[in-house]
Design a protein around this motif. Structure first.
Motif, PDB file in Angstrom:
ATOM      1  N   ARG A  35     -11.305 -24.617  -8.586  1.00 55.59           N
ATOM      2  CA  ARG A  35     -11.426 -24.412  -7.553  1.00 55.59           C
ATOM      3  C   ARG A  35     -12.502 -24.455  -6.109  1.00 55.59           C
ATOM      4  N   ASP A  36     -13.814 -23.629  -7.291  1.00 54.91           N
ATOM      5  CA  ASP A  36     -14.836 -23.638  -6.790  1.00 54.91           C
ATOM      6  C   ASP A  36     -15.059 -24.993  -6.766  1.00 54.91           C
ATOM      7  N   ALA A  37     -15.383 -25.667  -7.499  1.00 52.89           N
ATOM      8  CA  ALA A  37     -16.203 -27.016  -6.590  1.00 52.89           C
ATOM      9  C   ALA A  37     -15.150 -27.649  -5.508  1.00 52.89           C
ATOM     10  N   VAL A  38     -13.694 -27.781  -5.418  1.00 50.13           N
ATOM     11  CA  VAL A  38     -13.264 -27.672  -3.752  1.00 50.13           C
ATOM     12  C   VAL A  38     -14.107 -26.612  -2.497  1.00 50.13           C
ATOM     13  N   ILE A  39     -14.411 -25.695  -2.780  1.00 55.39           N
ATOM     14  CA  ILE A  39     -15.125 -24.444  -2.199  1.00 55.39           C
ATOM     15  C   ILE A  39     -15.805 -24.992  -1.922  1.00 55.39           C
ATOM     16  N   LYS A  40     -17.095 -25.588  -2.511  1.00 58.59           N
ATOM     17  CA  LYS A  40     -18.316 -25.628  -2.097  1.00 58.59           C
ATOM     18  C   LYS A  40     -18.362 -26.767  -1.317  1.00 58.59           C
TER      19      LYS A  40
END
Length: 374
Positions: free
Chosen positions: A70-75
């Motif tokens: 999730r964090d990687a996708v948001i970034k």
């Protein structure tokens, strides 16, 4: 070397002959001892259904969880010069999939010949004998998008990470559809082997082009499953997919582009400084008139003390020279020096908006729906 015997994967992973730690070789489905050379066939799992992974295949254990993805996708969705600034909050995400992607490792030998050609198309040498070994990892699934996005990760990974597939729990992980071994070789394997050979030829002679004609003899073909994450989302009626390599955390995928995000053209910047130059050109005349009116006697303008390159009278040589500088040289110089900064400032302003969206997510004032298929 002692003949291969059967040894369970579960429990101690020690050699029964010398006690050293065993290393798994997925190309032969054996646990090998690097110390004494003993080899042990792994037990085949009986716990997987016909739709599950092949029991003698290898795989790499998952390291990350949904929050990391999730964090990687948001970034990822908050970067890119032309990424819509409202993408995070207007994208509609489908449930995230944790996937095992099938790959084949083909190894063997090749024999044949090659020709060397210069940049003008002239053949410098013909039918030079060529032989050697090849080893390539080939996508073994049925999805073109999945193959294009995940294959870029596999060739860089350490194959020592591969363990027997029956040594891990695959419940809740989607095992994507795979194609038969021969089909994978016909579709991609031979092409990848040819690319490997061509790269080797180019590394030894980068100044020329090469044509090779080879016959491949595949000595071994092994299947393994590569861990990844997949998110599909919709934005303004179009669907996009993002894949993450679970081993390295790298992302590959697509973002929409906002066609309205275009920095000022050079002609626009030129016109801006042309108007500024025009204002300066006539501004000097206004300043000269003001000085003449209010301080003419002090500066002795009657003796033409202001007739120089800065404060000369209009319609004179110095006046025309100032016009050439303010209307010609100055705008061109400013475009040359400042255009890149103008473009950078334009995209930096958009980046600040996206950064503000990340702050809204971090503070909990905004949220996105991001859940995993179970």
């Amino acid at each position: 070397m002692e003949p291969a015997t059967t040894q369970p994967v579960s429990g101690s992973n020690a050699c029964s002959n010398c006690g050293a730690n065993l290393e798994y070789d997925f190309t032969t489905n054996t646990n090998k001892c690097p110390y004494c050379g003993s080899a042990f066939k792994t037990n085949k799992s009986t716990e997987h259904s016909i739709t599950g992974p092949a029991p003698d295949a290898g795989c790499i254990r998952f390291r990350n969880d949904l929050s990391k993805f999730r964090d990687a996708v948001i970034k990822f969705l908050s970067s890119g010069d032309k990424t819509p600034v409202n993408l995070l909050f207007e994208a509609e995400f489908l449930p995230v999939e944790q996937i095992y992607v099938p790959f084949y490792q083909f190894s063997g030998t090749y024999t044949g010949y090659y020709n060397t050609i210069d940049n003008n198309g002239k053949v410098l040498s013909q039918n030079t004998p060529l032989s050697g070994n090849f080893s390539v990892s080939v996508y073994g699934g049925e999805s073109k998008a999945e193959g294009e996005n995940m294959a870029v990760f596999v060739n860089r990974v350490d194959k020592k990470l591969i363990i027997p597939v029956n040594a891990i729990q695959t419940d809740g992980i989607k095992l994507t559809d795979s194609q038969p071994e021969q089909k994978a070789w016909d579709n991609l394997g031979q092409l990848q082997a040819a690319n490997q050979v061509y790269s080797e030829l180019t590394s030894t002679d980068s100044a020329h082009k090469h044509q090779h004609y080879l016959k491949y003899d595949t000595k071994s073909a092994s299947k393994f499953y590569y861990p990844g994450w997949r998110a599909v989302y919709y934005y303004h009626g179009n669907d996009y997919a993002i894949y993450m390599d679970d081993v390295t955390g790298e992302l590959n995928g697509r973002r929409p582009a906002d066609a309205s995000f275009e920095p000022p053209q050079q002609s626009t910047v030129y016109k801006k400084y042309l108007l500024i130059g025009l204002g300066l050109w006539f501004g000097v005349l206004v300043l000269r008139a003001a000085l003449t009116a209010f301080a003419g006697d002090y500066f002795d303008f009657k003796n033409h003390s202001l007739n120089n390159i800065i404060f000369s009278e209009p319609v004179g040589f110095y006046w025309l020279l100032r016009g050439a500088f303010f209307l010609g040289l100055l705008p061109l110089l400013m475009v040359k020096v400042l255009y890149k900064k103008t473009v950078a400032d334009y995209y930096a302003a958009l980046a600040r908006v996206r950064s503000g969206n990340l702050d809204l997510l971090a503070s909990g004032r905004k949220s996105i729906k991001f859940r995993q298929i179970r």
